[in-house]
Design a protein around this motif. Structure first.
Motif, PDB file in Angstrom:
ATOM      1  N   SER A   1     -14.060  44.928  -0.562  1.00 27.62           N
ATOM      2  CA  SER A   1     -13.251  46.276  -0.447  1.00 27.62           C
ATOM      3  C   SER A   1     -11.884  45.926  -1.014  1.00 27.62           C
ATOM      4  CB  SER A   1     -13.312  47.162   0.627  1.00 27.62           C
ATOM      5  OG  SER A   1     -12.882  46.345   1.623  1.00 27.62           O
ATOM      6  N   ASP A   2     -11.166  46.750  -1.537  1.00 32.22           N
ATOM      7  CA  ASP A   2      -9.862  46.625  -1.975  1.00 32.22           C
ATOM      8  C   ASP A   2      -8.926  46.302  -0.604  1.00 32.22           C
ATOM      9  OD1 ASP A   2      -6.913  46.783  -2.782  1.00 32.22           O
ATOM     10  OD2 ASP A   2      -7.286  48.803  -4.122  1.00 32.22           O
ATOM     11  N   PRO A   3      -8.237  45.183  -0.660  1.00 25.16           N
ATOM     12  CA  PRO A   3      -7.451  44.832   0.469  1.00 25.16           C
ATOM     13  C   PRO A   3      -6.582  45.678   0.858  1.00 25.16           C
ATOM     14  CG  PRO A   3      -6.898  43.214  -1.135  1.00 25.16           C
ATOM     15  CD  PRO A   3      -8.095  44.210  -1.614  1.00 25.16           C
ATOM     16  N   PHE A   4      -5.706  46.617  -0.085  1.00 28.11           N
ATOM     17  CA  PHE A   4      -4.775  47.331  -0.003  1.00 28.11           C
ATOM     18  C   PHE A   4      -5.122  48.968   0.236  1.00 28.11           C
ATOM     19  CE2 PHE A   4      -2.819  44.057  -2.012  1.00 28.11           C
ATOM     20  CZ  PHE A   4      -1.743  43.808  -1.317  1.00 28.11           C
TER      21      PHE A   4
ATOM     22  N   GLY B   1      -2.688  51.548   7.954  1.00 34.95           N
ATOM     23  CA  GLY B   1      -1.894  52.350   7.041  1.00 34.95           C
ATOM     24  C   GLY B   1      -1.947  51.887   5.696  1.00 34.95           C
ATOM     25  N   TYR B   2      -0.862  51.741   5.047  1.00 33.78           N
ATOM     26  CA  TYR B   2      -0.745  51.158   3.767  1.00 33.78           C
ATOM     27  C   TYR B   2      -0.633  49.571   3.675  1.00 33.78           C
ATOM     28  CZ  TYR B   2       0.253  55.857   2.131  1.00 33.78           C
ATOM     29  OH  TYR B   2       0.304  57.125   1.937  1.00 33.78           O
ATOM     30  N   LEU B   3      -0.719  48.966   4.899  1.00 33.28           N
ATOM     31  CA  LEU B   3      -0.417  47.379   4.936  1.00 33.28           C
ATOM     32  C   LEU B   3      -1.789  46.914   4.502  1.00 33.28           C
ATOM     33  CD1 LEU B   3       1.561  46.946   8.378  1.00 33.28           C
ATOM     34  CD2 LEU B   3       2.383  46.845   5.713  1.00 33.28           C
ATOM     35  N   PRO B   4      -1.866  45.680   4.073  1.00 33.61           N
ATOM     36  CA  PRO B   4      -3.268  45.033   3.822  1.00 33.61           C
ATOM     37  C   PRO B   4      -4.351  45.036   5.036  1.00 33.61           C
ATOM     38  CG  PRO B   4      -1.345  43.750   3.035  1.00 33.61           C
ATOM     39  CD  PRO B   4      -0.724  44.747   3.691  1.00 33.61           C
ATOM     40  N   THR B   5      -5.409  45.121   4.544  1.00 31.66           N
ATOM     41  CA  THR B   5      -6.356  45.148   5.835  1.00 31.66           C
ATOM     42  C   THR B   5      -6.626  43.740   6.243  1.00 31.66           C
ATOM     43  OG1 THR B   5      -8.226  45.152   4.230  1.00 31.66           O
ATOM     44  CG2 THR B   5      -7.683  47.197   5.011  1.00 31.66           C
TER      45      THR B   5
END
Length: 116
Positions: free
Chosen positions: A24-27, A34-38
């Motif tokens: 999945s998209d890290p962002f 929130g909006y921080l990378p996973t």
């Protein structure tokens, strides 16, 4: 009233990044991050990209070992002009999650970062 949302949104936001698939998209927005990378970004791309990674390691004005890098010595341009960076376009398609064939978005975003 104009400008006021009156309908409930059916948008589902995952809570825990561990619930996401490996590719999945890290962002991706999660309730926890929130909006921080996973997760932390890849430090280095797979071995097929070693030529790029080596150039990036040598590129800073001051390298990690304290010596002057390619930018400080004005050698980055001549190095690239000499052909030290091969065309790795075909390798982008190989950035997949092992065993799934799913695009590895963490690797794709790392490649984007490195080429930027």
């Amino acid at each position: 009233m104009p400008g006021i949302i009156t309908q409930f949104s059916s948008l589902s936001v995952p809570h825990d990044p561990s619930e996401l698939s490996p590719g999945s998209d890290p962002f991706l927005i999660t309730a926890q991050n929130g909006y921080l990378p996973t997760h932390l970004p890849l430090r280095r791309l797979p071995a097929a990209f070693d030529a790029l990674s080596d150039i990036l390691d040598d590129m800073p004005i001051l390298k990690e070992d304290g010596t002057a890098g390619l930018l400080a010595t004005f050698k980055l341009g001549p190095l690239i002009d000499s052909g030290a960076l091969p065309d790795l376009t075909a390798e982008i398609d190989n950035l997949v999650v092992p065993g799934t064939g799913e695009i590895d978005m963490a690797a794709i975003t790392a490649a984007f970062r490195d080429y930027s």
